[in-house]
Design a protein around this motif. Structure first.
Motif, mmCIF file in Angstrom:
data_model
loop_
_atom_site.group_PDB
_atom_site.id
_atom_site.type_symbol
_atom_site.label_atom_id
_atom_site.label_comp_id
_atom_site.label_asym_id
_atom_site.label_seq_id
_atom_site.Cartn_x
_atom_site.Cartn_y
_atom_site.Cartn_z
ATOM 1 N N UNK A 44 0.832 -1.204 0.000
ATOM 2 C CA UNK A 44 0.000 0.000 0.000
ATOM 3 C C UNK A 44 0.865 1.253 0.000
ATOM 4 N N UNK A 45 0.420 2.260 -0.760
ATOM 5 C CA UNK A 45 1.078 3.551 -0.752
ATOM 6 C C UNK A 45 0.631 4.408 0.420
ATOM 7 N N UNK A 46 0.854 5.705 0.306
ATOM 8 C CA UNK A 46 0.663 6.605 1.443
ATOM 9 C C UNK A 46 -0.766 7.092 1.628
ATOM 10 N N UNK A 47 -1.596 7.007 0.580
ATOM 11 C CA UNK A 47 -2.924 7.599 0.666
ATOM 12 C C UNK A 47 -3.999 6.602 0.277
ATOM 13 N N UNK A 48 -5.139 6.740 0.909
ATOM 14 C CA UNK A 48 -6.345 6.026 0.491
ATOM 15 C C UNK A 48 -7.387 7.069 0.118
ATOM 16 N N UNK A 49 -8.115 6.796 -0.942
ATOM 17 C CA UNK A 49 -9.166 7.700 -1.388
ATOM 18 C C UNK A 49 -10.513 7.021 -1.175
ATOM 19 N N UNK A 50 -11.339 7.592 -0.325
ATOM 20 C CA UNK A 50 -12.708 7.100 -0.170
ATOM 21 C C UNK A 50 -13.480 7.497 -1.419
ATOM 22 N N UNK A 51 -14.143 6.516 -2.030
ATOM 23 C CA UNK A 51 -14.881 6.774 -3.262
ATOM 24 C C UNK A 51 -16.348 6.390 -3.073
ATOM 25 N N UNK A 52 -17.205 6.932 -3.948
ATOM 26 C CA UNK A 52 -18.642 6.699 -3.822
ATOM 27 C C UNK A 52 -19.028 5.277 -4.197
ATOM 28 N N UNK A 53 -18.259 4.671 -5.106
ATOM 29 C CA UNK A 53 -18.618 3.346 -5.596
ATOM 30 C C UNK A 53 -17.392 2.685 -6.203
ATOM 31 N N UNK A 54 -17.432 1.377 -6.267
ATOM 32 C CA UNK A 54 -16.417 0.615 -6.983
ATOM 33 C C UNK A 54 -16.445 0.979 -8.467
ATOM 34 N N UNK A 55 -15.284 0.942 -9.121
ATOM 35 C CA UNK A 55 -15.252 1.257 -10.551
ATOM 36 C C UNK A 55 -14.078 0.572 -11.226
ATOM 37 N N UNK A 56 -14.168 0.463 -12.533
ATOM 38 C CA UNK A 56 -13.054 0.155 -13.409
ATOM 39 C C UNK A 56 -12.762 1.396 -14.237
ATOM 40 N N UNK A 57 -11.503 1.564 -14.649
ATOM 41 C CA UNK A 57 -11.154 2.773 -15.394
ATOM 42 C C UNK A 57 -11.849 2.819 -16.751
ATOM 43 N N UNK A 58 -11.944 1.665 -17.436
ATOM 44 C CA UNK A 58 -12.470 1.658 -18.792
ATOM 45 C C UNK A 58 -11.360 1.896 -19.800
ATOM 46 N N UNK A 59 -11.605 1.526 -21.037
ATOM 47 C CA UNK A 59 -10.531 1.484 -22.039
ATOM 48 C C UNK A 59 -9.859 2.824 -22.301
ATOM 49 N N UNK A 60 -10.556 3.919 -22.122
ATOM 50 C CA UNK A 60 -10.022 5.218 -22.526
ATOM 51 C C UNK A 60 -9.728 6.148 -21.360
ATOM 52 N N UNK A 61 -9.728 5.622 -20.124
ATOM 53 C CA UNK A 61 -9.531 6.484 -18.972
ATOM 54 C C UNK A 61 -8.486 5.923 -18.035
ATOM 55 N N UNK A 62 -7.910 6.789 -17.220
ATOM 56 C CA UNK A 62 -6.999 6.371 -16.164
ATOM 57 C C UNK A 62 -7.755 6.272 -14.847
ATOM 58 N N UNK A 63 -7.139 5.620 -13.885
ATOM 59 C CA UNK A 63 -7.741 5.568 -12.550
ATOM 60 C C UNK A 63 -7.818 6.974 -11.958
ATOM 61 N N UNK A 64 -6.817 7.796 -12.232
ATOM 62 C CA UNK A 64 -6.844 9.174 -11.740
ATOM 63 C C UNK A 64 -8.058 9.935 -12.296
ATOM 64 N N UNK A 65 -8.411 9.684 -13.559
ATOM 65 C CA UNK A 65 -9.606 10.304 -14.134
ATOM 66 C C UNK A 65 -10.852 9.919 -13.342
ATOM 67 N N UNK A 66 -10.952 8.642 -13.008
ATOM 68 C CA UNK A 66 -12.129 8.149 -12.283
ATOM 69 C C UNK A 66 -12.149 8.663 -10.848
ATOM 70 N N UNK A 67 -10.964 8.762 -10.235
ATOM 71 C CA UNK A 67 -10.904 9.310 -8.884
ATOM 72 C C UNK A 67 -11.401 10.756 -8.858
ATOM 73 N N UNK A 68 -11.083 11.511 -9.911
ATOM 74 C CA UNK A 68 -11.556 12.889 -9.969
ATOM 75 C C UNK A 68 -13.078 12.949 -9.994
ATOM 76 N N UNK A 69 -13.711 11.911 -10.541
ATOM 77 C CA UNK A 69 -15.172 11.858 -10.594
ATOM 78 C C UNK A 69 -15.786 11.392 -9.272
ATOM 79 N N UNK A 70 -15.175 10.395 -8.638
ATOM 80 C CA UNK A 70 -15.856 9.674 -7.565
ATOM 81 C C UNK A 70 -15.224 9.829 -6.187
#
Length: 361
Positions: A44-70
């Motif tokens: 594990x790294x230094x930070x955990x991000x609480x998110x609204x829901x489980x997700x996959x990035x999808x073919x055209x997005x990064x995890x960072x993109x999804x974190x910005x949403x959720x």
């Protein structure tokens, strides 16, 4: 490291070569015991991000993109922090990958984590599956964490997940698995082989009516760094029967054990997979990898039972002794490991029977 031409799951020394070649990179030096016979523990790294829901990035997005949403809020893990039951978190991992052509990777929760009903799944940029890293992937790794039965304290550097590296098509077909069993028995008694080795549940153990444990619904927090610390009675109800069957309650989490003693020879690895949906409305297993040497006699195993992490779904279900509940998919190793599970390395579950995670005394 130049790509090994040998088809199979990479062994420990080949994983070290990947580290030397920066095909596996890390923001902190590799820890003692992080490299297993056929897998690498992820930190594990230094930070955990609480998110609204489980997700996959999808073919055209990064995890960072999804974190910005959720993303809801950020938690500092450097001194440990509580991850609450029923919540979903995403944690960047210390390790990242630059896989060569022809190589894929697959992740799974470590055994102790699965036995805590802690759902942990690796996700990647542009990923469309949990716990699967596509051929040639270059980028960071993240883990989604969802505590199901117990809130936990997690800290930077802890190893909740493991990853294996596959060169080419590694899975043994049924004929190869039968040949392996004939040469080096992979199970005591008859082997039920159909798309892997079938295994069943033990509800008539010798000398006892204790067949498993059920997670209590309202408990205290479990600190993942404290081993042999917790009283099982505060977190688990014993499941006992002399009838050879039990009724699984919807939503409840159980620890049971396989009837068969299983062995993984040195030139094989295995992954636990669900059986088929038609056998009942329940899921078996959260932690899935078995390193070479697990249950293997020459590594001190003499056959080890598979611990089953079981969750029932919509309806109560009668589970009977000897019922097939899952299968082990065996894979070829690309090379002989330098160390085997349970022999050269410290292994908590070699020779195991029904056993809770190492956090309980």
């Amino acid at each position: 490291m130049t790509q090994t031409p040998t088809v199979g799951v990479l062994a420990d020394h080949q994983i070290r070569a990947m580290l030397d070649a920066a095909q596996i990179a890390a923001t902190a030096p590799v820890a003692d015991g992080q490299i297993q016979p056929a897998s690498l523990d992820l930190r594990l790294g230094d930070q955990a991000f609480r998110v609204r829901a489980s997700f996959l990035a999808g073919r055209d997005r990064t995890v960072a993109d999804r974190l910005a949403q959720f993303q809801m809020h950020e938690i500092d893990l450097t001194n440990g922090a509580v991850l609450e039951k029923g919540c979903v978190y995403v944690v960047p991992l210390i390790e990242s990958l630059a896989l060569p052509a022809g190589m894929t990777a697959a992740a799974s929760a470590k055994s102790s984590i699965g036995r805590l009903d802690l759902l942990t799944r690796v996700i990647t940029d542009r990923g469309i599956e949990f716990d699967r890293v596509p051929e040639g992937y270059v980028g960071p790794l993240y883990v989604e964490i969802c505590p199901r039965s117990f809130s936990v304290v997690a800290q930077t550097g802890q190893m909740l997940n493991q990853i294996i590296f596959r060169n080419g098509k590694t899975i043994m077909d049924d004929d190869a698995l039968r040949a392996l069993h004939a040469k080096t028995p992979i199970v005591d008694g008859d082997a039920v082989i159909s798309d892997g080795l079938g295994f069943s549940v033990d509800l008539r153990p010798d000398g006892t009516d204790l067949v498993g444990y059920r997670a209590k619904p309202h408990t205290g927090v479990i600190d993942l760094g404290k081993l042999g610390h917790y009283d099982p009675a505060e977190y688990w109800e014993e499941v006992r029967t002399d009838k050879g069957w039990i009724i699984l309650d919807p939503g409840a989490f159980y620890i049971l054990v396989s009837r068969e003693a299983i062995a993984i020879p040195p030139m094989a690895a295995a992954e636990m997979a669900p059986y088929i949906a038609m056998v009942g409305e329940f899921r078996v297993h959260y932690a899935g990898f078995f390193d070479p040497g697990f249950g293997y006699a020459e590594a001190g195993g003499s056959g080890s039972r598979g611990v089953l992490e079981v969750r029932c779904h919509e309806a109560p279900f009668v589970l009977e002794h000897g019922q097939i509940v899952g299968r082990l998919v065996y894979e070829h190793m690309a090379a002989m490991p330098d160390a085997l599970y349970g022999r050269e390395i410290k292994s908590n579950y070699q020779g195991q029977g029904l056993k809770l995670s190492k956090h309980f005394g």
